[in-house]
Design a protein around this motif. Sequence first.
Motif, PDB file in Angstrom:
ATOM      1  N   LEU A  92      18.887  49.260   3.430  1.00  0.00           N
ATOM      2  CA  LEU A  92      18.434  47.888   3.710  1.00  0.00           C
ATOM      3  C   LEU A  92      18.418  47.587   5.205  1.00  0.00           C
ATOM      4  N   VAL A  93      19.411  48.094   5.930  1.00  0.00           N
ATOM      5  CA  VAL A  93      19.441  47.884   7.380  1.00  0.00           C
ATOM      6  C   VAL A  93      18.187  48.495   8.012  1.00  0.00           C
TER       7      VAL A  93
ATOM      8  N   LEU B  19      15.395  49.150   6.504  1.00  0.00           N
ATOM      9  CA  LEU B  19      14.236  48.430   5.992  1.00  0.00           C
ATOM     10  C   LEU B  19      14.020  47.141   6.788  1.00  0.00           C
ATOM     11  N   ILE B  20      15.100  46.434   7.082  1.00  0.00           N
ATOM     12  CA  ILE B  20      15.009  45.185   7.859  1.00  0.00           C
ATOM     13  C   ILE B  20      14.558  45.466   9.290  1.00  0.00           C
ATOM     14  N   LEU B  21      15.019  46.601   9.838  1.00  0.00           N
ATOM     15  CA  LEU B  21      14.627  46.962  11.207  1.00  0.00           C
ATOM     16  C   LEU B  21      13.192  47.457  11.295  1.00  0.00           C
ATOM     17  N   GLY B  22      12.539  47.649  10.166  1.00  0.00           N
ATOM     18  CA  GLY B  22      11.152  48.082  10.159  1.00  0.00           C
ATOM     19  C   GLY B  22      10.978  49.589  10.003  1.00  0.00           C
TER      20      GLY B  22
ATOM     21  N   TRP C 208      10.951  51.565   7.496  1.00  0.00           N
ATOM     22  CA  TRP C 208      10.912  51.660   6.028  1.00  0.00           C
ATOM     23  C   TRP C 208      10.869  53.085   5.486  1.00  0.00           C
TER      24      TRP C 208
ATOM     25  N   PHE D 162      14.278  54.314   4.461  1.00  0.00           N
ATOM     26  CA  PHE D 162      14.770  53.758   3.185  1.00  0.00           C
ATOM     27  C   PHE D 162      14.414  54.692   2.026  1.00  0.00           C
TER      28      PHE D 162
END
Length: 158
Positions: A49-50, A52-55, A57, A60
């Motif tokens: 998730l970290v 994914l949030i940072l872009g 993806w 992930f």
Amino acid sequence: MEHQDSPTSEHPGARPIFEALLYPHRSLGKRGYLILTAGTAAIIGVYGLVFLILGAWPIFGFLGGEWFLFWYLFSHHHRGNARSERIRLYADHLIFERRDAKGAVVTERLQPYWLNVILERAAEPDNALYLRSHGRSIQIGAFLSPDERRELARELED
């Protein structure tokens, strides 16, 4: 390694002279297995998730694939611990049963009068224990430690 003195269904009135149930050492039970897989999934999920949030993806997806590979290999290894071997010695015969990881049972019946208990390379760490009778040889306790195989050989010879 567990020893039992109980009547069997195959010989309802007969009690074995010697009975041993052999199984691999299980350092992690079912509850521990669930805690380990859930814990690693949670940790990988947070890291995923970290990223994914940072872009980032794609990371992930790689983390998810890595966790599924871990889960598959670990569950395959954990399932292999269902193996067991049972040795029952009666006055007139010996019955050896081997259960594999999938639950299939192979049964061997040997004459105890002609039976030889052979511990090859007894002093070495890679020793091997065999039951031999009438030209047939069965390796037993391959998953036991060398000391456990030595102890089992002594008990069978007695």
